[in-house]
Design a protein around this motif. Structure first.
Motif, PDB file in Angstrom:
ATOM      1  N   ASP A  47       0.840  -1.194   0.000  1.00  0.00           N
ATOM      2  CA  ASP A  47       0.000   0.000   0.000  1.00  0.00           C
ATOM      3  C   ASP A  47       0.885   1.257   0.000  1.00  0.00           C
ATOM      4  O   ASP A  47       2.000   1.233   0.539  1.00  0.00           O
ATOM      5  CB  ASP A  47      -0.885  -0.011   1.264  1.00  0.00           C
ATOM      6  CG  ASP A  47      -1.902   1.124   1.237  1.00  0.00           C
ATOM      7  OD1 ASP A  47      -3.093   0.846   0.994  1.00  0.00           O
ATOM      8  OD2 ASP A  47      -1.480   2.283   1.407  1.00  0.00           O
ATOM      9  N   VAL A  48       0.381   2.320  -0.561  1.00  0.00           N
ATOM     10  CA  VAL A  48       1.145   3.578  -0.643  1.00  0.00           C
ATOM     11  C   VAL A  48       1.647   4.005   0.738  1.00  0.00           C
ATOM     12  O   VAL A  48       2.759   4.504   0.871  1.00  0.00           O
ATOM     13  CB  VAL A  48       0.259   4.694  -1.273  1.00  0.00           C
ATOM     14  CG1 VAL A  48       0.956   6.046  -1.211  1.00  0.00           C
ATOM     15  CG2 VAL A  48      -0.057   4.343  -2.725  1.00  0.00           C
ATOM     16  N   LYS A  49       0.867   3.693   1.758  1.00  0.00           N
ATOM     17  CA  LYS A  49       1.271   4.160   3.102  1.00  0.00           C
ATOM     18  C   LYS A  49       2.552   3.477   3.599  1.00  0.00           C
ATOM     19  O   LYS A  49       3.206   3.928   4.521  1.00  0.00           O
ATOM     20  CB  LYS A  49       0.134   3.944   4.111  1.00  0.00           C
ATOM     21  CG  LYS A  49      -0.189   2.492   4.454  1.00  0.00           C
ATOM     22  CD  LYS A  49      -1.307   2.456   5.524  1.00  0.00           C
ATOM     23  CE  LYS A  49      -1.622   1.040   6.018  1.00  0.00           C
ATOM     24  NZ  LYS A  49      -2.010   0.093   4.941  1.00  0.00           N
ATOM     25  N   GLU A 103       7.841   8.114  -7.847  1.00  0.00           N
ATOM     26  CA  GLU A 103       7.738   9.572  -7.603  1.00  0.00           C
ATOM     27  C   GLU A 103       8.435   9.957  -6.298  1.00  0.00           C
ATOM     28  O   GLU A 103       9.245  10.879  -6.250  1.00  0.00           O
ATOM     29  CB  GLU A 103       6.254   9.949  -7.533  1.00  0.00           C
ATOM     30  CG  GLU A 103       5.973  11.430  -7.353  1.00  0.00           C
ATOM     31  CD  GLU A 103       4.484  11.689  -7.055  1.00  0.00           C
ATOM     32  OE1 GLU A 103       3.653  10.779  -7.280  1.00  0.00           O
ATOM     33  OE2 GLU A 103       4.172  12.801  -6.581  1.00  0.00           O
ATOM     34  N   GLU A 149      -0.360   1.965  -9.886  1.00  0.00           N
ATOM     35  CA  GLU A 149      -0.406   3.213  -9.098  1.00  0.00           C
ATOM     36  C   GLU A 149       0.650   3.179  -7.995  1.00  0.00           C
ATOM     37  O   GLU A 149       1.339   4.159  -7.741  1.00  0.00           O
ATOM     38  CB  GLU A 149      -1.806   3.406  -8.516  1.00  0.00           C
ATOM     39  CG  GLU A 149      -2.861   3.736  -9.581  1.00  0.00           C
ATOM     40  CD  GLU A 149      -2.334   4.708 -10.646  1.00  0.00           C
ATOM     41  OE1 GLU A 149      -2.430   4.361 -11.845  1.00  0.00           O
ATOM     42  OE2 GLU A 149      -1.798   5.775 -10.281  1.00  0.00           O
ATOM     43  N   LEU A 150       0.783   2.021  -7.373  1.00  0.00           N
ATOM     44  CA  LEU A 150       1.775   1.882  -6.293  1.00  0.00           C
ATOM     45  C   LEU A 150       3.185   2.101  -6.848  1.00  0.00           C
ATOM     46  O   LEU A 150       4.004   2.823  -6.284  1.00  0.00           O
ATOM     47  CB  LEU A 150       1.652   0.490  -5.665  1.00  0.00           C
ATOM     48  CG  LEU A 150       2.557   0.169  -4.489  1.00  0.00           C
ATOM     49  CD1 LEU A 150       2.314   1.114  -3.320  1.00  0.00           C
ATOM     50  CD2 LEU A 150       2.346  -1.290  -4.043  1.00  0.00           C
ATOM     51  N   ILE A 200       5.221   2.969   1.604  1.00  0.00           N
ATOM     52  CA  ILE A 200       6.334   3.314   0.703  1.00  0.00           C
ATOM     53  C   ILE A 200       7.489   3.946   1.464  1.00  0.00           C
ATOM     54  O   ILE A 200       8.642   3.560   1.279  1.00  0.00           O
ATOM     55  CB  ILE A 200       5.852   4.249  -0.434  1.00  0.00           C
ATOM     56  CG1 ILE A 200       4.989   3.460  -1.425  1.00  0.00           C
ATOM     57  CG2 ILE A 200       7.034   4.916  -1.142  1.00  0.00           C
ATOM     58  CD1 ILE A 200       4.426   4.282  -2.570  1.00  0.00           C
ATOM     59  N   ASP A 201       7.198   4.866   2.333  1.00  0.00           N
ATOM     60  CA  ASP A 201       8.286   5.542   3.061  1.00  0.00           C
ATOM     61  C   ASP A 201       9.131   4.541   3.844  1.00  0.00           C
ATOM     62  O   ASP A 201      10.360   4.618   3.866  1.00  0.00           O
ATOM     63  CB  ASP A 201       7.720   6.603   4.011  1.00  0.00           C
ATOM     64  CG  ASP A 201       7.154   7.794   3.221  1.00  0.00           C
ATOM     65  OD1 ASP A 201       6.320   8.526   3.757  1.00  0.00           O
ATOM     66  OD2 ASP A 201       7.545   7.937   2.026  1.00  0.00           O
ATOM     67  N   ARG A 238       3.796   5.755  -7.704  1.00  0.00           N
ATOM     68  CA  ARG A 238       3.953   6.540  -6.461  1.00  0.00           C
ATOM     69  C   ARG A 238       5.330   6.278  -5.856  1.00  0.00           C
ATOM     70  O   ARG A 238       6.021   7.198  -5.392  1.00  0.00           O
ATOM     71  CB  ARG A 238       2.836   6.153  -5.493  1.00  0.00           C
ATOM     72  CG  ARG A 238       2.681   7.082  -4.348  1.00  0.00           C
ATOM     73  CD  ARG A 238       1.897   8.359  -4.712  1.00  0.00           C
ATOM     74  NE  ARG A 238       1.885   9.219  -3.538  1.00  0.00           N
ATOM     75  CZ  ARG A 238       2.795  10.177  -3.256  1.00  0.00           C
ATOM     76  NH1 ARG A 238       3.760  10.437  -4.126  1.00  0.00           N
ATOM     77  NH2 ARG A 238       2.786  10.887  -2.162  1.00  0.00           N
ATOM     78  N   LEU A 239       5.747   5.024  -5.891  1.00  0.00           N
ATOM     79  CA  LEU A 239       7.059   4.660  -5.345  1.00  0.00           C
ATOM     80  C   LEU A 239       8.154   5.379  -6.129  1.00  0.00           C
ATOM     81  O   LEU A 239       9.071   5.974  -5.564  1.00  0.00           O
ATOM     82  CB  LEU A 239       7.245   3.145  -5.426  1.00  0.00           C
ATOM     83  CG  LEU A 239       8.587   2.548  -5.014  1.00  0.00           C
ATOM     84  CD1 LEU A 239       8.932   2.900  -3.583  1.00  0.00           C
ATOM     85  CD2 LEU A 239       8.561   1.036  -5.195  1.00  0.00           C
TER      86      LEU A 239
END
Ligand code: SDX
Length: 431
Positions: free
Chosen positions: A282-284, A347, A340-341, A286-287, A344-345
């Motif tokens: 999930d995007v959350k 980016e 999308e993931l 990524i960090d 985003r990763l």
């Protein structure tokens, strides 16, 4: 061309003259061939960071500018206007084919698309869940047992037959690898289909019902194969060259290339990218993933990022990224959250100082798996797809090497730091 000369030698000692050889594009090379003879020293370059292993006319990469040329043609133009079979001809023969040449080449490949039935029997020895790259390495190597007496590597005609045979048979063997894993019957090639359509039919058709070929899928596959066809002296191509330099059976040399490609640092990265994206989930998250990638002690790397040569965006990744949305939409898979993931990763990573400073960009493996999966290719088959396309590059480089009258067996030396000479000690006298 007046080549510059570099001199090396101790005062009063023998002086080595090393010629700086200019190519048509890219860095010049310092010819150090006489260094050991004259100075009794070796150069030291593990990983070949600054070493040209050969002279080649096939593919040129400018890593700083993100340029990739196949026989001088920009990969972007070939991706837009050509086909994988035309690109295969270009890489093998050095020129774009005329229409008759292309048709003759296509016909020859079709005539070699089937494999000896005995090869298919090898699969019965594999467990159903054997890794596809393990099976592919084995069955391609087994072809050397079928053609060991009809492959005179010094005969140009034999070399050409080998080239056409292996390029034609790779999809058939790759599809058999997949079918063995599913428990479905093997599907034979149909010579009225194009190269990619034939492969998709062998992969996904079943005897019980007609297979609806999706032209969008065949076109997407053709594009991916063009982009993966060759890449200069990468690890697997260098493996094929080194194995081939001993004069071994060319099918065995290709099997060596497949084995090398499998590694996650190389072609195995496309499978590793999808596994990584699944783990991130999930995007959350990524960090946290990027923090792990920056932590030397984590052993985790952002798969699909970084490249030995490209210190800019891999032009192949740029093309695949651009077509991802369009292909997924046409295949009715634009609901796939993985893209999308991945976007985003990318980016977030490209804004991070660590990735900027180390010039780590997405490479060809970062997005390719997303399209392969949209085509119905399972994750563990991803590197097999890479191998099908790269067979063209491996064969082109093998041919270039074998047909070079100055070819020598590759035999690097070393910096020895082990034990100096010492006497044997009987076991009773040891500590
Ligand atoms: C392919 O050669 C080719 O042309 C290959 C290929 C082809 O078409 O044949 O393009 C296909 O193999 C593409 C690459 C696929 N591999 C991956 O995506 C795996 C992840 N990337 C890496 O492991 C790495 O970037 C390599 C293997 C691709 C390149 O490795 P290098 O050139 O030996 O660089 P390196 O490992 O020395 O890294 C330089 C620095 C290191 O940090 P420092 O020690 O300098 O502090 O960058 C860091 C690395 O830790 N780094 C990464 C990283 N890649 C490099 N850190 C986090 N994530 C990453 N992906």
């Amino acid at each position: 061309m007046n080549n510059k000369i570099y001199k090396l030698g101790d005062p009063g000692g023998k002086t080595s003259e090393m010629i700086l050889r200019e190519g048509s594009l890219g860095p010049a090379t310092l010819d150090i061939g006489t260094l050991y003879r004259d100075q009794s020293i070796f150069t030291f370059d593990p990983g070949f960071m600054s070493t040209a292993s050969c002279e080649s006319k096939i593919t040129f990469i400018d890593g700083e500018k993100g340029v990739l040329l196949y026989r001088g043609y920009p990969v972007e133009q070939l991706a837009e206007k050509s086909s994988f079979i035309e690109v295969a001809y270009l890489l093998l023969y050095g020129e774009l084919p005329s229409q008759p040449q292309l048709e003759t080449f296509r016909y020859s490949l079709r005539r070699h698309s089937m494999v000896n039935e005995a090869v298919l029997r090898f699969f019965s020895g594999f467990h159903y869940d054997a890794h596809p790259m393990a099976m592919l390495t084995a069955v391609v190597g087994s072809l050397s047992a079928f053609y060991h007496d009809s492959t005179d590597i010094h005969n140009p005609k034999h070399r050409e037959v080998f080239a056409h045979r292996i390029i034609a048979k790779m999809p058939t063997l790759a599809a058999a690898v997949y079918k063995h894993g599913t428990g479905q019957p093997f599907v034979y090639p149909k010579n009225d289909l194009g190269y990619c359509a034939n492969f998709l039919n062998m992969l996904f058709s079943v005897p019980a019902e007609p297979y609806r070929m999706d032209p969008v899928a065949a076109k997407a596959l053709d594009l991916l194969f063009i982009l993966h066809a060759d890449h200069e002296q990468n690890a697997s191509t260098s493996t094929v060259r080194l194995a081939g330099s001993s004069g071994t059976n060319p099918y065995a040399a290709i099997a060596a290339g497949i084995a090398c490609l499998w590694g996650p640092a190389h072609g195995g990265a496309n499978e590793a990218v999808l596994n990584m994206l699944k783990e991130i989930g999930d995007v959350k998250n990524i960090d946290k993933a990027i923090a792990r990638a920056k932590d030397k002690n984590s052993g985790f790397r952002l798969m699909g990022f970084g490249h030995r040569v490209y210190k800019n965006y891999d032009p192949r990744a740029k093309i695949i990224r651009a077509t991802c949305h369009q292909v997924l939409e046409k295949l009715g898979r634009d609901d796939d959250p993985t893209l999308e993931l991945a976007l985003r990763l990318e980016e977030i990573a490209l804004k991070d100082e660590y990735f900027i400073e180390k010039k780590l960009y997405p490479n060809v493996d970062f997005y390719s798996g997303i399209i392969y999966r949209a085509l119905g290719i399972p994750v563990h088959m991803m590197t097999v797809m890479f191998a099908i396309a790269r067979t063209v590059g491996w064969v082109a480089h093998w041919q270039e090497m074998i047909s070079d009258p100055h070819m020598k067996i590759g035999r690097p030396r070393q910096l020895y730091t082990g034990a100096v000479k010492r006497e044997y000690v009987d076991i009773g006298g040891r500590k």
